[in-house]
Design an enzyme around this catalytic site. Structure first.
Site, short mmCIF file in Angstrom:
data_model
loop_
_atom_site.label_atom_id
_atom_site.label_comp_id
_atom_site.label_asym_id
_atom_site.label_seq_id
_atom_site.Cartn_x
_atom_site.Cartn_y
_atom_site.Cartn_z
N HIS A 215 0.85 -1.21 0.00
CA HIS A 215 0.00 0.00 0.00
C HIS A 215 0.87 1.24 0.00
CE1 HIS A 215 0.79 -0.49 4.30
NE2 HIS A 215 0.25 0.69 4.55
N HIS B 252 1.35 3.98 1.88
CA HIS B 252 1.86 4.78 3.01
C HIS B 252 3.38 4.94 2.95
CE1 HIS B 252 -1.95 4.13 5.64
NE2 HIS B 252 -2.09 5.14 4.81
N ASP C 254 5.68 4.94 5.11
CA ASP C 254 6.54 4.01 5.86
C ASP C 254 6.60 2.62 5.20
OD1 ASP C 254 3.86 3.60 6.63
OD2 ASP C 254 4.46 2.69 8.53
N HIS C 255 6.01 2.51 4.01
CA HIS C 255 6.12 1.28 3.22
C HIS C 255 6.74 1.53 1.84
CE1 HIS C 255 3.69 -1.38 5.91
NE2 HIS C 255 3.41 -0.19 6.39
N HIS D 87 -7.54 -0.52 5.48
CA HIS D 87 -6.48 0.35 6.02
C HIS D 87 -6.22 1.47 5.01
CE1 HIS D 87 -2.82 1.53 8.09
NE2 HIS D 87 -2.12 1.35 6.99
N ASP E 178 -0.29 -3.81 6.28
CA ASP E 178 -0.93 -3.23 7.46
C ASP E 178 -2.41 -3.64 7.56
OD1 ASP E 178 1.46 -2.06 8.06
OD2 ASP E 178 0.82 0.01 7.71
N HIS F 265 4.43 -4.33 10.83
CA HIS F 265 4.89 -3.67 12.05
C HIS F 265 5.06 -4.66 13.21
CE1 HIS F 265 4.33 0.59 10.84
NE2 HIS F 265 3.39 0.09 10.05
ZN ZN Z 1 -0.06 1.76 6.46
#
Ligand code: ZN
Length: 255
Positions: free
Chosen positions: A56, A58, A60-61, A114, A133, A171
Protein backbone atom coordinates in the site's frame (compact mmCIF):
# COMPACT_ATOMS: atom_id res chain seq x y z
CA UNK A 1 13.23 -25.03 -4.19
CA UNK A 2 11.62 -23.34 -1.19
CA UNK A 3 11.77 -19.58 -0.77
CA UNK A 4 14.33 -18.09 1.60
CA UNK A 5 13.34 -15.19 3.84
CA UNK A 6 15.23 -12.36 5.50
CA UNK A 7 13.27 -10.28 8.01
CA UNK A 8 14.70 -7.05 9.44
CA UNK A 9 13.67 -3.94 11.36
CA UNK A 10 13.14 -0.57 9.65
CA UNK A 11 12.23 2.92 10.87
CA UNK A 12 10.63 2.96 14.34
CA UNK A 13 8.65 -0.29 14.36
CA UNK A 14 8.31 -1.35 10.71
CA UNK A 15 9.50 -4.63 9.26
CA UNK A 16 11.26 -5.08 5.96
CA UNK A 17 11.36 -8.51 4.34
CA UNK A 18 13.29 -10.04 1.48
CA UNK A 19 12.01 -13.16 -0.26
CA UNK A 20 14.58 -15.00 -2.34
CA UNK A 21 14.24 -17.69 -4.98
CA UNK A 22 17.38 -19.83 -4.79
CA UNK A 23 16.62 -21.44 -8.15
CA UNK A 24 16.76 -18.23 -10.18
CA UNK A 25 18.49 -15.82 -7.81
CA UNK A 26 15.52 -13.43 -7.91
CA UNK A 27 14.92 -11.43 -4.73
CA UNK A 28 11.94 -9.25 -3.86
CA UNK A 29 11.58 -6.74 -1.07
CA UNK A 30 8.08 -6.68 0.36
CA UNK A 31 7.56 -2.93 0.74
CA UNK A 32 10.51 -0.60 1.16
CA UNK A 33 10.18 1.44 4.36
CA UNK A 34 13.68 2.90 3.86
CA UNK A 35 16.62 2.01 1.63
CA UNK A 36 19.52 1.50 4.08
CA UNK A 37 18.18 -1.52 6.03
CA UNK A 38 17.12 -3.19 2.75
CA UNK A 39 20.64 -2.70 1.40
CA UNK A 40 22.15 -4.01 4.63
CA UNK A 41 19.95 -7.13 4.34
CA UNK A 42 21.03 -7.60 0.71
CA UNK A 43 24.67 -7.30 1.75
CA UNK A 44 24.23 -9.77 4.61
CA UNK A 45 22.60 -12.37 2.36
CA UNK A 46 24.52 -11.74 -0.86
CA UNK A 47 21.20 -11.51 -2.71
CA UNK A 48 20.55 -9.05 -5.56
CA UNK A 49 17.34 -7.05 -5.50
CA UNK A 50 15.17 -7.72 -8.57
CA UNK A 51 11.70 -6.65 -7.39
CA UNK A 52 9.82 -4.54 -4.88
CA UNK A 53 6.29 -5.72 -4.13
CA UNK A 54 4.26 -2.92 -2.55
CA UNK A 55 1.26 -3.60 -0.29
CA UNK A 56 0.00 0.00 0.00
CA UNK A 57 0.98 3.60 -0.53
CA UNK A 58 1.86 4.78 3.01
CA UNK A 59 5.25 6.49 3.25
CA UNK A 60 6.54 4.01 5.86
CA UNK A 61 6.12 1.28 3.22
CA UNK A 62 7.31 3.16 0.13
CA UNK A 63 9.94 5.64 1.36
CA UNK A 64 12.88 3.55 0.14
CA UNK A 65 11.60 2.77 -3.36
CA UNK A 66 13.20 5.66 -5.28
CA UNK A 67 16.68 5.07 -3.89
CA UNK A 68 16.53 1.28 -4.35
CA UNK A 69 15.13 1.57 -7.87
CA UNK A 70 17.95 3.94 -8.82
CA UNK A 71 20.58 1.61 -7.47
CA UNK A 72 19.23 -1.82 -8.55
CA UNK A 73 16.83 -0.91 -11.38
CA UNK A 74 14.43 -3.39 -9.81
CA UNK A 75 10.84 -3.87 -10.96
CA UNK A 76 8.24 -2.13 -8.75
CA UNK A 77 4.91 -3.94 -8.49
CA UNK A 78 2.07 -2.05 -6.80
CA UNK A 79 -1.70 -2.18 -6.30
CA UNK A 80 -3.47 -0.79 -9.34
CA UNK A 81 -5.81 1.31 -7.20
CA UNK A 82 -2.88 3.14 -5.54
CA UNK A 83 -0.33 3.27 -8.36
CA UNK A 84 -0.66 7.06 -8.62
CA UNK A 85 0.44 7.45 -5.01
CA UNK A 86 3.50 5.15 -5.24
CA UNK A 87 6.78 6.21 -6.90
CA UNK A 88 8.26 4.57 -10.02
CA UNK A 89 5.71 1.78 -10.48
CA UNK A 90 6.47 -0.62 -13.37
CA UNK A 91 3.57 -3.01 -13.02
CA UNK A 92 0.16 -2.75 -11.40
CA UNK A 93 -1.80 -5.70 -10.02
CA UNK A 94 -5.25 -6.38 -8.67
CA UNK A 95 -7.36 -9.24 -7.27
CA UNK A 96 -6.55 -12.61 -8.81
CA UNK A 97 -3.32 -11.54 -10.51
CA UNK A 98 -0.17 -13.57 -10.09
CA UNK A 99 3.24 -12.01 -9.49
CA UNK A 100 6.37 -14.04 -10.18
CA UNK A 101 9.63 -13.62 -8.29
CA UNK A 102 11.88 -15.92 -10.28
CA UNK A 103 10.15 -19.27 -9.97
CA UNK A 104 8.17 -18.23 -6.90
CA UNK A 105 4.58 -17.14 -7.46
CA UNK A 106 2.33 -14.90 -5.39
CA UNK A 107 -1.42 -14.50 -5.69
CA UNK A 108 -2.69 -10.96 -5.24
CA UNK A 109 -5.52 -10.65 -2.72
CA UNK A 110 -7.21 -7.26 -2.45
CA UNK A 111 -7.53 -6.39 1.25
CA UNK A 112 -8.88 -2.80 1.40
CA UNK A 113 -9.76 -0.97 4.60
CA UNK A 114 -6.48 0.35 6.02
CA UNK A 115 -6.07 2.03 2.63
CA UNK A 116 -8.60 1.72 -0.16
CA UNK A 117 -6.28 -0.23 -2.49
CA UNK A 118 -4.26 -2.32 -0.03
CA UNK A 119 -3.19 -5.75 -1.31
CA UNK A 120 -1.74 -8.90 0.23
CA UNK A 121 0.81 -11.11 -1.55
CA UNK A 122 0.16 -14.82 -0.94
CA UNK A 123 2.96 -17.16 -2.01
CA UNK A 124 0.74 -20.24 -1.86
CA UNK A 125 3.49 -22.70 -2.85
CA UNK A 126 5.65 -21.54 0.05
CA UNK A 127 2.75 -21.01 2.45
CA UNK A 128 3.69 -17.37 3.07
CA UNK A 129 1.48 -14.29 3.08
CA UNK A 130 2.63 -10.68 3.28
CA UNK A 131 -0.32 -8.81 4.75
CA UNK A 132 1.19 -5.32 5.10
CA UNK A 133 -0.93 -3.23 7.46
CA UNK A 134 -4.16 -5.24 7.06
CA UNK A 135 -3.49 -8.07 9.50
CA UNK A 136 -1.03 -7.85 12.38
CA UNK A 137 -0.24 -10.60 14.82
CA UNK A 138 -3.14 -10.47 17.34
CA UNK A 139 -4.25 -7.21 15.73
CA UNK A 140 -5.25 -5.48 12.54
CA UNK A 141 -4.52 -2.19 10.83
CA UNK A 142 -6.42 0.99 11.54
CA UNK A 143 -9.34 1.52 9.21
CA UNK A 144 -8.17 4.75 7.58
CA UNK A 145 -9.46 4.99 4.01
CA UNK A 146 -12.11 2.28 3.98
CA UNK A 147 -14.83 1.37 6.44
CA UNK A 148 -15.23 -1.32 9.06
CA UNK A 149 -17.36 -3.59 6.88
CA UNK A 150 -14.75 -3.46 4.11
CA UNK A 151 -11.94 -4.23 6.56
CA UNK A 152 -13.88 -7.15 8.04
CA UNK A 153 -14.39 -8.60 4.55
CA UNK A 154 -10.65 -8.24 3.89
CA UNK A 155 -9.82 -10.05 7.14
CA UNK A 156 -12.25 -12.85 6.20
CA UNK A 157 -10.35 -13.32 2.93
CA UNK A 158 -7.10 -13.69 4.86
CA UNK A 159 -8.71 -15.93 7.47
CA UNK A 160 -9.63 -18.31 4.63
CA UNK A 161 -5.94 -18.99 3.94
CA UNK A 162 -4.67 -22.38 5.16
CA UNK A 163 -3.83 -22.61 8.87
CA UNK A 164 -0.18 -23.39 8.13
CA UNK A 165 0.30 -20.14 6.17
CA UNK A 166 3.02 -18.02 7.75
CA UNK A 167 1.79 -14.41 8.11
CA UNK A 168 4.23 -11.52 7.77
CA UNK A 169 2.97 -8.04 8.64
CA UNK A 170 4.32 -4.51 8.39
CA UNK A 171 4.89 -3.67 12.05
CA UNK A 172 6.09 -5.04 15.40
CA UNK A 173 2.92 -4.34 17.38
CA UNK A 174 2.32 -7.79 18.82
CA UNK A 175 2.94 -7.15 22.53
CA UNK A 176 0.65 -4.10 22.57
CA UNK A 177 -1.96 -6.00 20.55
CA UNK A 178 -1.91 -8.79 23.13
CA UNK A 179 -2.49 -6.34 26.00
CA UNK A 180 -5.59 -5.12 24.19
CA UNK A 181 -6.77 -8.59 23.07
CA UNK A 182 -6.81 -9.72 26.72
CA UNK A 183 -9.47 -7.08 27.42
CA UNK A 184 -11.68 -8.64 24.72
CA UNK A 185 -11.09 -12.34 25.44
CA UNK A 186 -9.49 -12.64 28.90
CA UNK A 187 -10.12 -16.40 29.03
CA UNK A 188 -8.82 -17.36 25.57
CA UNK A 189 -6.21 -20.06 26.23
CA UNK A 190 -4.66 -19.67 22.77
CA UNK A 191 -4.18 -15.97 23.46
CA UNK A 192 -2.53 -16.82 26.78
CA UNK A 193 -0.18 -19.21 24.99
CA UNK A 194 0.72 -16.60 22.38
CA UNK A 195 1.25 -14.01 25.14
CA UNK A 196 3.77 -16.27 26.84
CA UNK A 197 5.59 -16.96 23.59
CA UNK A 198 5.69 -13.24 22.67
CA UNK A 199 6.97 -12.25 26.12
CA UNK A 200 9.88 -14.65 25.64
CA UNK A 201 10.61 -13.37 22.12
CA UNK A 202 10.51 -9.74 23.26
CA UNK A 203 12.80 -10.51 26.21
CA UNK A 204 15.24 -12.14 23.76
CA UNK A 205 14.91 -9.09 21.44
CA UNK A 206 13.60 -11.32 18.64
CA UNK A 207 10.80 -10.56 16.15
CA UNK A 208 7.37 -11.89 17.12
CA UNK A 209 6.50 -12.55 13.47
CA UNK A 210 5.77 -14.47 11.38
CA UNK A 211 2.86 -16.23 13.04
CA UNK A 212 0.68 -18.98 11.60
CA UNK A 213 -2.81 -18.24 10.34
CA UNK A 214 -4.11 -21.06 12.54
CA UNK A 215 -2.74 -19.25 15.63
CA UNK A 216 -4.24 -15.95 14.52
CA UNK A 217 -7.64 -17.54 13.95
CA UNK A 218 -7.56 -18.90 17.49
CA UNK A 219 -6.24 -15.83 19.32
CA UNK A 220 -6.66 -12.65 17.26
CA UNK A 221 -9.91 -10.93 18.37
CA UNK A 222 -10.18 -9.06 15.05
CA UNK A 223 -10.53 -12.39 13.24
CA UNK A 224 -13.07 -13.62 15.78
CA UNK A 225 -15.86 -11.03 15.53
CA UNK A 226 -18.23 -13.74 14.26
CA UNK A 227 -17.56 -16.12 17.16
CA UNK A 228 -20.86 -16.07 19.11
CA UNK A 229 -19.20 -16.48 22.55
CA UNK A 230 -17.05 -13.41 21.90
CA UNK A 231 -19.99 -11.25 20.81
CA UNK A 232 -22.13 -12.51 23.71
CA UNK A 233 -19.43 -11.78 26.29
CA UNK A 234 -19.16 -8.21 24.99
CA UNK A 235 -22.93 -7.75 25.07
CA UNK A 236 -23.28 -7.74 21.26
CA UNK A 237 -25.34 -10.91 20.84
CA UNK A 238 -27.06 -11.01 17.48
CA UNK A 239 -25.06 -8.15 15.95
CA UNK A 240 -23.73 -8.63 12.41
CA UNK A 241 -20.09 -9.69 12.60
CA UNK A 242 -18.81 -6.55 10.89
CA UNK A 243 -20.46 -4.40 13.57
CA UNK A 244 -18.84 -6.45 16.32
CA UNK A 245 -15.57 -6.00 14.46
CA UNK A 246 -16.20 -2.23 14.19
CA UNK A 247 -16.78 -2.00 17.95
CA UNK A 248 -13.60 -3.97 18.77
CA UNK A 249 -11.61 -1.75 16.36
CA UNK A 250 -13.11 1.36 17.99
CA UNK A 251 -12.12 0.11 21.45
CA UNK A 252 -8.58 -0.55 20.23
CA UNK A 253 -8.38 3.00 18.86
CA UNK A 254 -9.20 4.30 22.35
CA UNK A 255 -7.04 1.75 24.22
ZN1 ZN B 1 -0.06 1.76 6.46
Amino acid sequence: MPAEIKLFACLKDNYGVLIHDPASGATAAIDAPEAAPVEAALKATGWKLTDILVTHHHADHTGGIAELKKKYNCRVVAPKAEAGKIPLVDETVSEGDTVSVGKLAANVIETPGHTSGHITFWFHGDKLAFAGDTLFSIGCGRVIEGNAEMMWQSLLKLRALPDDTRIFCGHEYTAANIRFAKTIEPNNVFLAERAKEVAELVAAKKPTIPSYMGEEKAANPFLRADVPELANALGFAGWPAWQVFAEIRERKNRF
